[in-house]
Design a protein around this motif. Structure first.
Motif, PDB file in Angstrom:
ATOM      1  N   ALA A   1       0.825  -1.210   0.000  1.00 23.01           N
ATOM      2  CA  ALA A   1       0.000   0.000   0.000  1.00 23.01           C
ATOM      3  C   ALA A   1       0.860   1.261   0.000  1.00 23.01           C
ATOM      4  O   ALA A   1       0.531   2.244  -0.687  1.00 23.01           O
ATOM      5  N   LEU A   2       1.957   1.249   0.755  1.00 21.94           N
ATOM      6  CA  LEU A   2       2.850   2.409   0.812  1.00 21.94           C
ATOM      7  C   LEU A   2       3.479   2.676  -0.554  1.00 21.94           C
ATOM      8  O   LEU A   2       3.525   3.830  -1.017  1.00 21.94           O
ATOM      9  N   ILE A   3       3.941   1.633  -1.210  1.00 16.28           N
ATOM     10  CA  ILE A   3       4.557   1.794  -2.526  1.00 16.28           C
ATOM     11  C   ILE A   3       3.529   2.290  -3.533  1.00 16.28           C
ATOM     12  O   ILE A   3       3.811   3.184  -4.344  1.00 16.28           O
ATOM     13  N   ASP A   4       2.318   1.731  -3.474  1.00 18.78           N
ATOM     14  CA  ASP A   4       1.233   2.169  -4.373  1.00 18.78           C
ATOM     15  C   ASP A   4       0.945   3.656  -4.201  1.00 18.78           C
ATOM     16  O   ASP A   4       0.771   4.389  -5.184  1.00 18.78           O
ATOM     17  N   GLU A   5       0.888   4.089  -2.945  1.00 15.95           N
ATOM     18  CA  GLU A   5       0.533   5.480  -2.645  1.00 15.95           C
ATOM     19  C   GLU A   5       1.586   6.449  -3.181  1.00 15.95           C
ATOM     20  O   GLU A   5       1.250   7.472  -3.795  1.00 15.95           O
ATOM     21  N   LEU A   6       2.853   6.134  -2.975  1.00 15.87           N
ATOM     22  CA  LEU A   6       3.913   7.021  -3.449  1.00 15.87           C
ATOM     23  C   LEU A   6       4.032   6.976  -4.977  1.00 15.87           C
ATOM     24  O   LEU A   6       4.333   7.996  -5.605  1.00 15.87           O
ATOM     25  N   GLU A   7       3.792   5.831  -5.555  1.00 15.59           N
ATOM     26  CA  GLU A   7       3.801   5.734  -7.017  1.00 15.59           C
ATOM     27  C   GLU A   7       2.741   6.657  -7.616  1.00 15.59           C
ATOM     28  O   GLU A   7       2.992   7.375  -8.598  1.00 15.59           O
ATOM     29  N   LYS A   8       1.569   6.671  -6.992  1.00 17.27           N
ATOM     30  CA  LYS A   8       0.470   7.509  -7.475  1.00 17.27           C
ATOM     31  C   LYS A   8       0.740   8.989  -7.223  1.00 17.27           C
ATOM     32  O   LYS A   8       0.617   9.820  -8.132  1.00 17.27           O
ATOM     33  N   ASN A   9       1.128   9.340  -5.996  1.00 17.15           N
ATOM     34  CA  ASN A   9       1.295  10.745  -5.626  1.00 17.15           C
ATOM     35  C   ASN A   9       2.464  11.422  -6.339  1.00 17.15           C
ATOM     36  O   ASN A   9       2.419  12.630  -6.617  1.00 17.15           O
ATOM     37  N   LEU A  10       3.519  10.670  -6.629  1.00 16.45           N
ATOM     38  CA  LEU A  10       4.684  11.251  -7.297  1.00 16.45           C
ATOM     39  C   LEU A  10       4.623  11.093  -8.821  1.00 16.45           C
ATOM     40  O   LEU A  10       5.531  11.547  -9.519  1.00 16.45           O
ATOM     41  N   GLY A  11       3.562  10.465  -9.307  1.00 17.39           N
ATOM     42  CA  GLY A  11       3.412  10.295 -10.746  1.00 17.39           C
ATOM     43  C   GLY A  11       4.494   9.410 -11.350  1.00 17.39           C
ATOM     44  O   GLY A  11       5.003   9.688 -12.443  1.00 17.39           O
ATOM     45  N   LEU A  12       4.852   8.339 -10.641  1.00 13.13           N
ATOM     46  CA  LEU A  12       5.927   7.467 -11.093  1.00 13.13           C
ATOM     47  C   LEU A  12       5.408   6.366 -12.009  1.00 13.13           C
ATOM     48  O   LEU A  12       4.217   6.030 -11.999  1.00 13.13           O
ATOM     49  N   LEU A  13       6.315   5.802 -12.772  1.00 11.80           N
ATOM     50  CA  LEU A  13       6.006   4.678 -13.646  1.00 11.80           C
ATOM     51  C   LEU A  13       6.327   3.368 -12.932  1.00 11.80           C
ATOM     52  O   LEU A  13       7.089   3.363 -11.951  1.00 11.80           O
ATOM     53  N   PRO A  14       5.771   2.250 -13.418  1.00 12.58           N
ATOM     54  CA  PRO A  14       6.079   0.952 -12.781  1.00 12.58           C
ATOM     55  C   PRO A  14       7.570   0.672 -12.666  1.00 12.58           C
ATOM     56  O   PRO A  14       8.017   0.108 -11.660  1.00 12.58           O
ATOM     57  N   ILE A  15       8.361   1.083 -13.658  1.00 12.16           N
ATOM     58  CA  ILE A  15       9.801   0.826 -13.595  1.00 12.16           C
ATOM     59  C   ILE A  15      10.471   1.640 -12.483  1.00 12.16           C
ATOM     60  O   ILE A  15      11.504   1.235 -11.946  1.00 12.16           O
ATOM     61  N   ASP A  16       9.866   2.780 -12.127  1.00 10.36           N
ATOM     62  CA  ASP A  16      10.435   3.613 -11.061  1.00 10.36           C
ATOM     63  C   ASP A  16      10.305   2.952  -9.691  1.00 10.36           C
ATOM     64  O   ASP A  16      11.163   3.144  -8.826  1.00 10.36           O
ATOM     65  N   VAL A  17       9.215   2.222  -9.470  1.00  9.16           N
ATOM     66  CA  VAL A  17       8.994   1.570  -8.173  1.00  9.16           C
ATOM     67  C   VAL A  17       9.350   0.085  -8.228  1.00  9.16           C
ATOM     68  O   VAL A  17       9.134  -0.644  -7.246  1.00  9.16           O
ATOM     69  N   GLU A  18       9.893  -0.349  -9.350  1.00 10.92           N
ATOM     70  CA  GLU A  18      10.288  -1.762  -9.492  1.00 10.92           C
ATOM     71  C   GLU A  18      11.279  -2.206  -8.420  1.00 10.92           C
ATOM     72  O   GLU A  18      11.131  -3.305  -7.851  1.00 10.92           O
ATOM     73  N   PRO A  19      12.317  -1.402  -8.083  1.00 12.49           N
ATOM     74  CA  PRO A  19      13.232  -1.832  -7.019  1.00 12.49           C
ATOM     75  C   PRO A  19      12.522  -2.062  -5.688  1.00 12.49           C
ATOM     76  O   PRO A  19      12.857  -3.006  -4.960  1.00 12.49           O
ATOM     77  N   SER A  20      11.541  -1.218  -5.368  1.00 16.15           N
ATOM     78  CA  SER A  20      10.827  -1.356  -4.093  1.00 16.15           C
ATOM     79  C   SER A  20       9.933  -2.589  -4.097  1.00 16.15           C
ATOM     80  O   SER A  20       9.912  -3.364  -3.129  1.00 16.15           O
ATOM     81  N   ARG A  21       9.189  -2.789  -5.171  1.00 16.22           N
ATOM     82  CA  ARG A  21       8.294  -3.958  -5.244  1.00 16.22           C
ATOM     83  C   ARG A  21       9.102  -5.258  -5.260  1.00 16.22           C
ATOM     84  O   ARG A  21       8.717  -6.247  -4.629  1.00 16.22           O
ATOM     85  N   SER A  22      10.201  -5.255  -5.989  1.00 10.48           N
ATOM     86  CA  SER A  22      11.019  -6.467  -6.080  1.00 10.48           C
ATOM     87  C   SER A  22      11.664  -6.795  -4.741  1.00 10.48           C
ATOM     88  O   SER A  22      11.748  -7.958  -4.341  1.00 10.48           O
ATOM     89  N   THR A  23      12.121  -5.757  -4.027  1.00  8.36           N
ATOM     90  CA  THR A  23      12.709  -5.966  -2.704  1.00  8.36           C
ATOM     91  C   THR A  23      11.675  -6.503  -1.728  1.00  8.36           C
ATOM     92  O   THR A  23      11.951  -7.426  -0.951  1.00  8.36           O
ATOM     93  N   LEU A  24      10.466  -5.938  -1.751  1.00 13.81           N
ATOM     94  CA  LEU A  24       9.396  -6.410  -0.876  1.00 13.81           C
ATOM     95  C   LEU A  24       9.074  -7.874  -1.177  1.00 13.81           C
ATOM     96  O   LEU A  24       8.879  -8.679  -0.259  1.00 13.81           O
ATOM     97  N   HIS A  25       9.039  -8.224  -2.448  1.00 17.96           N
ATOM     98  CA  HIS A  25       8.708  -9.593  -2.844  1.00 17.96           C
ATOM     99  C   HIS A  25       9.813 -10.564  -2.460  1.00 17.96           C
ATOM    100  O   HIS A  25       9.533 -11.661  -1.943  1.00 17.96           O
ATOM    101  N   ARG A  26      11.061 -10.197  -2.682  1.00 20.63           N
ATOM    102  CA  ARG A  26      12.181 -11.122  -2.458  1.00 20.63           C
ATOM    103  C   ARG A  26      12.635 -11.177  -0.999  1.00 20.63           C
ATOM    104  O   ARG A  26      12.945 -12.251  -0.479  1.00 20.63           O
ATOM    105  N   PHE A  27      12.649 -10.027  -0.316  1.00 20.27           N
ATOM    106  CA  PHE A  27      13.207  -9.988   1.037  1.00 20.27           C
ATOM    107  C   PHE A  27      12.207  -9.549   2.108  1.00 20.27           C
ATOM    108  O   PHE A  27      12.524  -9.619   3.292  1.00 20.27           O
TER     109      PHE A  27
END
Length: 486
Positions: free
Chosen positions: A390-416
């Motif tokens: 939810a935190l990553i989703d919120e910042l992705e939306k509010n900062l107008g980021l693309l999926p590739i911009d938040v990819e490191p965060s989502r991948s880290t959450l998934h892997r670690f």
């Protein structure tokens, strides 16, 4: 519209450069038209104003000397290392389910006993964004789990020593050259302190500046970097070792309070060791230079202070409670942090757009939305704390980021999973492992934590950065990004 905005940014960004070319051409034309008499007149003027020229030169020299003496020393990130737990500590959702059932068979008093609480736990876990290869400490794999001081020490020592050992092996730094040690761990702060534990293990020198940060939540990693930066402005020609970690063995919640169960779903084992330097000779071999740190604390507000709090539930079991206010508190704190950071990093073109929108809203039309600056004009890589989907989703939306911009965060959450204050380093390591960090790129680490705090650090790459030896992504980065269906 996109092309128009792109042209606007280009013209504003390169405004002075665009004017410089015709100005130089004009000077060259004027200089070529000077005759012998004009040159003699100029030389005559200089000869008869030698005192003025001498004073101006002296002032310029003195001012330059003062600037070079008083300017902040550059802080370089020589290298860093993230802990990769051993394979036997991996846990799947099914393994967690099996362990809980085994523990319940032994004693219902040891773990969540009520079926509705278990259902809630599994629903959160399935939607958390965590994958099937996160890690938990040996103490929590035990049946029943060990929550002793000895087990907690063993977990923390394994994480910290592994990260530091790998860092020292990669940098070849003599431990006697380290003048500053800062360790942050929010939930586990024994006596002697964790920083003293590091001093003892690596036989650091007796006059080392030692600091231990406790109870500061997931944003403590940036706080430690900011503290190290300030200390490196005072102590010359030295290294600062920063260690960010969290302990799960002592902090796992074993009750039925839903607001406390959530943390069990998200937090996993992790830690990072970072080596900083203020030595000019280290620039050549360093990965990054620190540009900015911005710290925002909204703890004066009661809702902010209480939205993440360690406390006892109604049965006396200790856990970390997350209130319903956390979303609004986080949003407000992030907004304040960004408002401070924006003027430091945003180009003039974005500042002008923001100012024009602000004036229009203030004096002409209060209904229009505030202009959200395009941080991608200033930042190349985003390392958003992997606190949850939810935190990553919120910042992705509010900062107008693309999926590739938040990819490191989502991948880290998934892997670690959520590794607390160290998650931003796993994210930076992911960017390096993907080969995306080029010379001159800027990376923004943004972390949130109890208190409530939002802290940012901005780094610039000094070269094309390759992943360090024994990167945590070394054997799995090709699998990412993964697509998740919720």
């Amino acid at each position: 519209m996109a092309n128009v905005k792109l042209l606007y940014h280009y013209l504003i960004t390169h405004f002075f450069k665009l004017w410089l070319v015709p100005l130089l051409a004009l000077v060259a034309i004027k200089a070529s038209s000077l005759n012998h008499e004009d040159i003699q007149n100029i030389w005559f003027y200089l000869q008869h104003n030698i005192v003025t020229l001498t004073i101006l030169s002296a002032v310029l020299t003195f001012g330059s000397a003062i600037y070079f003496v008083t300017r902040p020393r550059p802080v370089y990130l020589v290298d860093y290392s993230c802990h990769l737990p051993p394979p036997h500590q991996k846990v799947t959702v099914q393994k967690i389910v099996d362990n809980i059932n085994k523990i319940r068979e032994l004693s219902k008093r040891l773990i969540v006993a009520e079926e509705h609480s278990l259902d809630f736990f599994f629903r959160i876990l399935e939607r958390s964004g965590l994958g099937e290869e996160t890690y938990v400490p040996d103490a929590l794999l035990n049946i029943p789990p060990l929550q002793t001081m000895a087990a907690a020490r063993e977990e923390t020592e394994q994480v910290i020593f592994d990260a530091i050992d790998n860092l020292l092996a990669n940098t070849k730094v003599n431990t006697r050259d380290i003048g500053i040690i800062i360790v942050n761990s929010s939930m586990f702060n024994p006596t002697p302190s964790l920083s003293a534990m590091v001093v003892n293990k690596y036989k650091l020198r007796s006059n080392i500046k030692s600091f231990n940060l406790g109870g500061m939540g997931c944003s403590a990693g940036v706080i430690a970097i900011d503290l190290a930066k300030d200390l490196l402005q005072v102590h010359k020609n030295t290294y600062a070792l920063v260690v960010s970690t969290e302990n799960l063995s002592r902090s796992m919640y074993i009750g039925n309070n839903r607001s406390m169960v959530v943390s069990n779903c998200l937090f996993r084992v992790g830690g990072a060791a970072i080596l900083l330097s203020n030595k000019s000779g280290d620039r050549r071999r360093s990965k990054y230079k620190l540009l900015h740190t911005v710290r925002t604390h909204t703890g004066a507000d009661d809702k902010s202070f209480r939205c993440v709090q360690q406390e006892d539930d109604e049965t006396g079991k200790t856990g970390v409670s997350l209130t319903k206010d956390i979303t609004s508190v986080a949003s407000r704190t992030i907004t304040k942090n960004i408002a401070t950071l924006g003027p430091l990093v945003l180009p003039v073109s974005e500042k002008i757009l923001f100012l024009m929108t602000y004036i229009h809203k203030k004096f002409f039309n209060n209904k229009i939305k505030h202009y959200v600056p395009d941080f991608k004009q200033a930042i190349d890589h985003f390392c958003i704390h992997a606190g949850g989907r939810a935190l990553i989703d919120e910042l992705e939306k509010n900062l107008g980021l693309l999926p590739i911009d938040v990819e490191p965060s989502r991948s880290t959450l998934h892997r670690f999973g959520n590794t607390s204050s160290s998650s931003i380093w796993y994210e930076l390591a992911y960017t390096e492992a993907k080969g995306r960090m080029k010379k001159g790129n800027k990376a923004w680490q943004i972390a949130l934590g109890s208190g409530f705090k939002c802290n940012s650090a901005v780094w610039v790459a000094l070269r094309n950065v390759k992943p360090s030896v024994n990167s945590p992504w070394e054997h799995c980065v090709a699998k990412y990004p993964v697509k998740l269906d919720f």
